[in-house]
Scaffold this motif. Sequence first.
Motif, mmCIF file in Angstrom:
data_model
loop_
_atom_site.group_PDB
_atom_site.id
_atom_site.type_symbol
_atom_site.label_atom_id
_atom_site.label_comp_id
_atom_site.label_asym_id
_atom_site.label_seq_id
_atom_site.Cartn_x
_atom_site.Cartn_y
_atom_site.Cartn_z
ATOM 1 N N PRO A 10 41.573 17.478 64.251
ATOM 2 C CA PRO A 10 40.990 16.224 64.744
ATOM 3 C C PRO A 10 39.553 16.403 65.226
ATOM 4 O O PRO A 10 39.218 16.103 66.371
ATOM 5 C CB PRO A 10 41.926 15.854 65.897
ATOM 6 N N VAL A 15 37.086 15.678 59.693
ATOM 7 C CA VAL A 15 37.792 14.466 59.292
ATOM 8 C C VAL A 15 36.903 13.545 58.459
ATOM 9 O O VAL A 15 37.358 12.958 57.473
ATOM 10 C CB VAL A 15 38.329 13.723 60.533
ATOM 11 N N GLY A 19 37.857 12.197 54.954
ATOM 12 C CA GLY A 19 38.092 10.761 54.896
ATOM 13 C C GLY A 19 37.336 10.088 53.765
ATOM 14 O O GLY A 19 37.842 9.148 53.132
ATOM 15 N N TRP A 34 47.971 10.906 55.781
ATOM 16 C CA TRP A 34 47.419 11.973 56.618
ATOM 17 C C TRP A 34 48.506 12.570 57.480
ATOM 18 O O TRP A 34 49.442 11.882 57.896
ATOM 19 C CB TRP A 34 46.315 11.418 57.522
ATOM 20 N N LEU A 41 43.019 10.590 64.637
ATOM 21 C CA LEU A 41 42.730 10.215 63.256
ATOM 22 C C LEU A 41 42.415 8.734 63.135
ATOM 23 O O LEU A 41 41.474 8.338 62.427
ATOM 24 C CB LEU A 41 43.907 10.578 62.356
ATOM 25 N N VAL A 51 49.536 7.567 58.711
ATOM 26 C CA VAL A 51 49.503 8.844 59.417
ATOM 27 C C VAL A 51 50.917 9.310 59.732
ATOM 28 O O VAL A 51 51.718 8.554 60.298
ATOM 29 C CB VAL A 51 48.699 8.740 60.733
#
Length: 379
Positions: A10, A15, A19, A34, A41, A51
């Motif tokens: 994180p 990320v 992403g 994810w 996130l 997620v």
Amino acid sequence: MSRFLFVAPPLAGHVYAAGAVADALTARGHEVAWAGPETALRRMLGDAVSVYSTGMRPYRGQRDRGFRAVRSLWEGFVLPYARFTLPAVEKAVAAFAPDVVAADQHALAGAVAAHRHGVRWASLAPQSMELTRPFRALPKVEEWIRRRIDGAGLSIADGADPRFSPHLVLAFTTPALTGPHDFPAHYALVGPALGDRAAAPDFPWDALDPARSTVLVTMGTLAEDVARDFYPRMAAALRAHAGRVQAVVAAPPGTVPDLPPGTVVQPQVPVLALMPRLSAVVCHAGLNTVCEALAHGVPLVVAPIKHDQPVTAAQVVAAGAGVRVRFGRSGAGELAGALAAVLDEPGYAAAAGRVRESFAAAGGAPAAASHLEQLAARS
């Protein structure tokens, strides 16, 4: 269509790149999910992402430097994070049934879980340290890392290193920055993956003075506790350029004293939106920030602190795209001189432009998505 599970720690620099690739895959009709700490996130990626939550627990700070910093990174974060999240990541792999797992090199649980479930996996390399393997010249350090991985129960039975997929390694840089390396054929250097991001709240765009050069100063989210001594020296350097430079400083309020009038200080800064307006970036040489700047042809002053940052700083200097200063010891005069150099000497901007061209040619997030599609087709 295929299914892709992304596993990343994180941390913004990890990320955001992943992403952008995930968004490219989603735009092509693939299913993306994810595995990671849900709150973190969603804060970075938005509420629409799917997620599988792994939870998160506090990890000790990393104030060390040099090899001690490498040791604290692995013992204080990478390995405990992998052990803590592995059961949840395995459940995510079983539930989502991905065709490919895209695992950040510092999220070892993704690689281990994929291997255990017989799923092909790709390594995402958002930093220079693991990609260019500077510790190959220090075999004891490399062996120390491997022993820690094995001792944590994170080794892979076929002998593959969980940091380096035997199927595909995606790196968010290019040889124009890394320099010449004999990368294996399954390594794809696609350049920075830049995508849409949530806007920083209430950024004062109207406060920017078009008559002055705008300079971004950012030392990264993990450096706030060690950057407090750097900020006063940087503030003095900015005062030396107050007539022609306006700085945007990414830092919590109150941490940067005695800034010149007009300086914008914000805890969150819309970095990508700012880039077209910038004349220079002063940063810690995190690969994410460096590549964002160079993708826009912006030269840099780099003050590396730890981990992969000295490696990336050396790459910036070798490419001719910036000046390196000492994070802990550079005085205001040295910092002011470095900033003047990248602003006034055209060679730095020209070199940054050459790197920008290499990044554009490499393809970024769409190219990374294509490599993942090809891997899924082989599954």
